[in-house]
Design an enzyme around this catalytic site. Structure first.
Site, PDB file in Angstrom:
ATOM      1  N   LYS A 159       1.989  24.874  29.399  1.00  0.00           N
ATOM      2  CA  LYS A 159       0.720  24.147  29.502  1.00  0.00           C
ATOM      3  C   LYS A 159       0.767  23.192  30.696  1.00  0.00           C
ATOM      4  O   LYS A 159       1.849  22.779  31.130  1.00  0.00           O
ATOM      5  CB  LYS A 159       0.457  23.372  28.209  1.00  0.00           C
ATOM      6  CG  LYS A 159      -0.038  24.262  27.066  1.00  0.00           C
ATOM      7  CD  LYS A 159      -0.500  23.410  25.908  1.00  0.00           C
ATOM      8  CE  LYS A 159      -1.139  24.245  24.818  1.00  0.00           C
ATOM      9  NZ  LYS A 159      -1.494  23.428  23.648  1.00  0.00           N
ATOM     10  N   GLU A 214      12.327  29.780  25.206  1.00  0.00           N
ATOM     11  CA  GLU A 214      11.295  28.995  24.514  1.00  0.00           C
ATOM     12  C   GLU A 214       9.991  29.774  24.416  1.00  0.00           C
ATOM     13  O   GLU A 214       9.703  30.614  25.281  1.00  0.00           O
ATOM     14  CB  GLU A 214      11.026  27.697  25.289  1.00  0.00           C
ATOM     15  CG  GLU A 214      11.823  26.507  24.788  1.00  0.00           C
ATOM     16  CD  GLU A 214      11.304  25.923  23.481  1.00  0.00           C
ATOM     17  OE1 GLU A 214      10.687  26.661  22.687  1.00  0.00           O
ATOM     18  OE2 GLU A 214      11.524  24.722  23.239  1.00  0.00           O
ATOM     19  N   ASP A 215       9.217  29.476  23.398  1.00  0.00           N
ATOM     20  CA  ASP A 215       7.883  30.068  23.313  1.00  0.00           C
ATOM     21  C   ASP A 215       6.916  29.312  24.207  1.00  0.00           C
ATOM     22  O   ASP A 215       6.157  29.903  24.966  1.00  0.00           O
ATOM     23  CB  ASP A 215       7.383  30.103  21.855  1.00  0.00           C
ATOM     24  CG  ASP A 215       7.517  28.756  21.155  1.00  0.00           C
ATOM     25  OD1 ASP A 215       8.285  27.903  21.631  1.00  0.00           O
ATOM     26  OD2 ASP A 215       6.852  28.551  20.126  1.00  0.00           O
ATOM     27  N   ARG A 273       2.450  32.344  12.785  1.00  0.00           N
ATOM     28  CA  ARG A 273       3.555  32.758  13.664  1.00  0.00           C
ATOM     29  C   ARG A 273       3.625  34.277  13.777  1.00  0.00           C
ATOM     30  O   ARG A 273       4.103  34.822  14.773  1.00  0.00           O
ATOM     31  CB  ARG A 273       4.895  32.240  13.135  1.00  0.00           C
ATOM     32  CG  ARG A 273       5.068  30.726  13.162  1.00  0.00           C
ATOM     33  CD  ARG A 273       6.521  30.381  12.880  1.00  0.00           C
ATOM     34  NE  ARG A 273       6.717  29.016  12.445  1.00  0.00           N
ATOM     35  CZ  ARG A 273       6.887  27.970  13.265  1.00  0.00           C
ATOM     36  NH1 ARG A 273       6.862  28.146  14.554  1.00  0.00           N
ATOM     37  NH2 ARG A 273       7.081  26.765  12.776  1.00  0.00           N
ATOM     38  N   ASP A 306       2.856  28.218  15.685  1.00  0.00           N
ATOM     39  CA  ASP A 306       2.235  27.975  14.378  1.00  0.00           C
ATOM     40  C   ASP A 306       1.183  26.882  14.416  1.00  0.00           C
ATOM     41  O   ASP A 306       1.115  26.074  15.347  1.00  0.00           O
ATOM     42  CB  ASP A 306       3.306  27.562  13.361  1.00  0.00           C
ATOM     43  CG  ASP A 306       3.782  26.118  13.587  1.00  0.00           C
ATOM     44  OD1 ASP A 306       4.167  25.786  14.724  1.00  0.00           O
ATOM     45  OD2 ASP A 306       3.725  25.318  12.631  1.00  0.00           O
ATOM     46  N   LYS A 337      11.548  27.164  15.562  1.00  0.00           N
ATOM     47  CA  LYS A 337      11.374  28.524  15.087  1.00  0.00           C
ATOM     48  C   LYS A 337      10.542  29.359  16.050  1.00  0.00           C
ATOM     49  O   LYS A 337      10.527  30.577  16.005  1.00  0.00           O
ATOM     50  CB  LYS A 337      10.656  28.508  13.735  1.00  0.00           C
ATOM     51  CG  LYS A 337      11.296  27.680  12.666  1.00  0.00           C
ATOM     52  CD  LYS A 337      10.345  27.591  11.436  1.00  0.00           C
ATOM     53  CE  LYS A 337      10.899  26.568  10.465  1.00  0.00           C
ATOM     54  NZ  LYS A 337       9.880  26.184   9.450  1.00  0.00           N
ATOM     55  N   PHE A 385      -5.489  24.903  21.666  1.00  0.00           N
ATOM     56  CA  PHE A 385      -4.614  25.024  20.499  1.00  0.00           C
ATOM     57  C   PHE A 385      -4.268  26.493  20.297  1.00  0.00           C
ATOM     58  O   PHE A 385      -5.055  27.257  19.763  1.00  0.00           O
ATOM     59  CB  PHE A 385      -5.309  24.459  19.259  1.00  0.00           C
ATOM     60  CG  PHE A 385      -4.338  24.043  18.205  1.00  0.00           C
ATOM     61  CD1 PHE A 385      -3.287  24.864  17.825  1.00  0.00           C
ATOM     62  CD2 PHE A 385      -4.445  22.798  17.607  1.00  0.00           C
ATOM     63  CE1 PHE A 385      -2.368  24.483  16.874  1.00  0.00           C
ATOM     64  CE2 PHE A 385      -3.535  22.393  16.629  1.00  0.00           C
ATOM     65  CZ  PHE A 385      -2.497  23.240  16.271  1.00  0.00           C
ATOM     66  N   ASP A 396       5.022  22.376  26.255  1.00  0.00           N
ATOM     67  CA  ASP A 396       3.764  21.648  26.098  1.00  0.00           C
ATOM     68  C   ASP A 396       3.868  20.356  26.915  1.00  0.00           C
ATOM     69  O   ASP A 396       3.513  20.328  28.084  1.00  0.00           O
ATOM     70  CB  ASP A 396       3.538  21.387  24.602  1.00  0.00           C
ATOM     71  CG  ASP A 396       2.129  20.951  24.296  1.00  0.00           C
ATOM     72  OD1 ASP A 396       1.469  20.412  25.200  1.00  0.00           O
ATOM     73  OD2 ASP A 396       1.678  21.120  23.150  1.00  0.00           O
TER      74      ASP A 396
HETATM   75  C1  PRP Z   1       7.365  23.656  19.896  1.00  0.00           C
HETATM   76  C2  PRP Z   1       7.925  24.649  20.911  1.00  0.00           C
HETATM   77  C3  PRP Z   1       8.827  23.804  21.747  1.00  0.00           C
HETATM   78  C4  PRP Z   1       8.187  22.441  21.697  1.00  0.00           C
HETATM   79  C5  PRP Z   1       7.447  22.182  22.959  1.00  0.00           C
HETATM   80  O1  PRP Z   1       8.245  23.546  18.835  1.00  0.00           O
HETATM   81  O2  PRP Z   1       8.606  25.708  20.304  1.00  0.00           O
HETATM   82  O3  PRP Z   1      10.138  23.765  21.241  1.00  0.00           O
HETATM   83  O4  PRP Z   1       7.249  22.436  20.612  1.00  0.00           O
HETATM   84  O5  PRP Z   1       6.787  20.954  22.931  1.00  0.00           O
HETATM   85  P1  PRP Z   1       6.978  19.835  24.044  1.00  0.00           P
HETATM   86  O6  PRP Z   1       7.016  20.551  25.380  1.00  0.00           O
HETATM   87  O7  PRP Z   1       5.736  18.989  23.905  1.00  0.00           O
HETATM   88  O8  PRP Z   1       8.216  19.071  23.772  1.00  0.00           O
HETATM   89  P2  PRP Z   1       7.904  22.745  17.497  1.00  0.00           P
HETATM   90  O9  PRP Z   1       8.493  21.353  17.573  1.00  0.00           O
HETATM   91  O10 PRP Z   1       6.420  22.821  17.217  1.00  0.00           O
HETATM   92  O11 PRP Z   1       8.713  23.531  16.392  1.00  0.00           O
HETATM   93  P3  PRP Z   1       8.645  25.095  15.995  1.00  0.00           P
HETATM   94  O12 PRP Z   1       9.208  25.875  17.155  1.00  0.00           O
HETATM   95  O13 PRP Z   1       9.495  25.192  14.776  1.00  0.00           O
HETATM   96  O14 PRP Z   1       7.193  25.439  15.735  1.00  0.00           O
END
Ligand code: PRP
Length: 184
Positions: A135, A103-104, A169, A163, A47, A156, A107
């Site tokens: 990151k 993507e947002d 969000r 979120d 999301k 964080f 990580d």
């Molecule tokens: C977040 C973000 C990426 C992913 C990145 O999504 O939107 O899709 O984590 O993490 P990574 O680089 O460690 O794989 P999340 O799974 O938290 O779901 P959301 O977008 O619904 O919050």
């Protein structure tokens, strides 16, 4: 009794609205130039990418399409494992298409690594990535991210799609969450 304003849980603002919008304008211009001959299909990852997609797409001066995927990473707590399950798949057939994943945040980079392999295996003509935030941990995974908004420290972060326990969000900026919110 009224709920506390969500801003009270923010330790500090990392990127304000103007910084985010200026960056998206710059990225939108680059994308418009790079894809002038081949307008891409933008694939937002639900999301978190909703805000980035909405604001970025309006800054791309091309007839793009928009589609969405929802994925869930198996893993413990907040760490992704790299093993991904599709919760919602694309509506479009991307065979021969130029795909730009939106993507947002990147990580660990594991979600994106999996997504790139998955979308490339469907016969897309090209698959590139636009992420608002990245990151440092993402550097450990070999992924080529063509468009990055901001490299941010390991903190964080919440807001602008990101979120904590599904909240925050809707903050219009990216902020650092107060430790007291997630630590006892
Ligand atoms: C977040 C973000 C990426 C992913 C990145 O999504 O939107 O899709 O984590 O993490 P990574 O680089 O460690 O794989 P999340 O799974 O938290 O779901 P959301 O977008 O619904 O919050």
């Amino acid at each position: 009794m009224a709920a506390d304003p969500i801003h009270d849980d923010v330790d500090r603002v990392l990127l304000d609205e103007a910084q985010i919008h200026d960056k998206l304008t710059e990225l939108g211009r680059r994308i418009s130039a790079d894809y002038a001959e081949n307008p891409p299909i933008l694939v937002g990852v639900l999301k978190g990418a909703v805000m980035v997609m909405a604001d970025l797409a309006r800054r791309i001066d091309l007839p793009v399409e928009m589609d969405w995927m929802a994925v869930s990473s198996y893993g413990s707590g907040t760490k992704s494992s790299g093993v991904v399950r599709i919760l919602k798949d694309l509506g479009a057939d991307i065979t021969g298409r130029h795909v730009l994943i939106v993507e947002d945040i990147i990580d660990s980079g594991l979600t994106l690594k999996w997504l790139l392999a998955n979308l490339r295996s469907r016969g897309a003509a090209s698959v590139e990535v636009c992420a608002l935030l990245r990151k440092p941990e993402a550097a450990r995974v070999e992924i080529d991210v063509k468009y990055v908004g901001f490299d941010i420290p390991t903190e964080f972060v919440i807001g602008y799609g990101l979120d904590y326990a599904e909240r925050y969000r809707n903050l219009p900026y990216v902020g650092v969450l107060k430790r007291s919110v997630y630590e006892d």
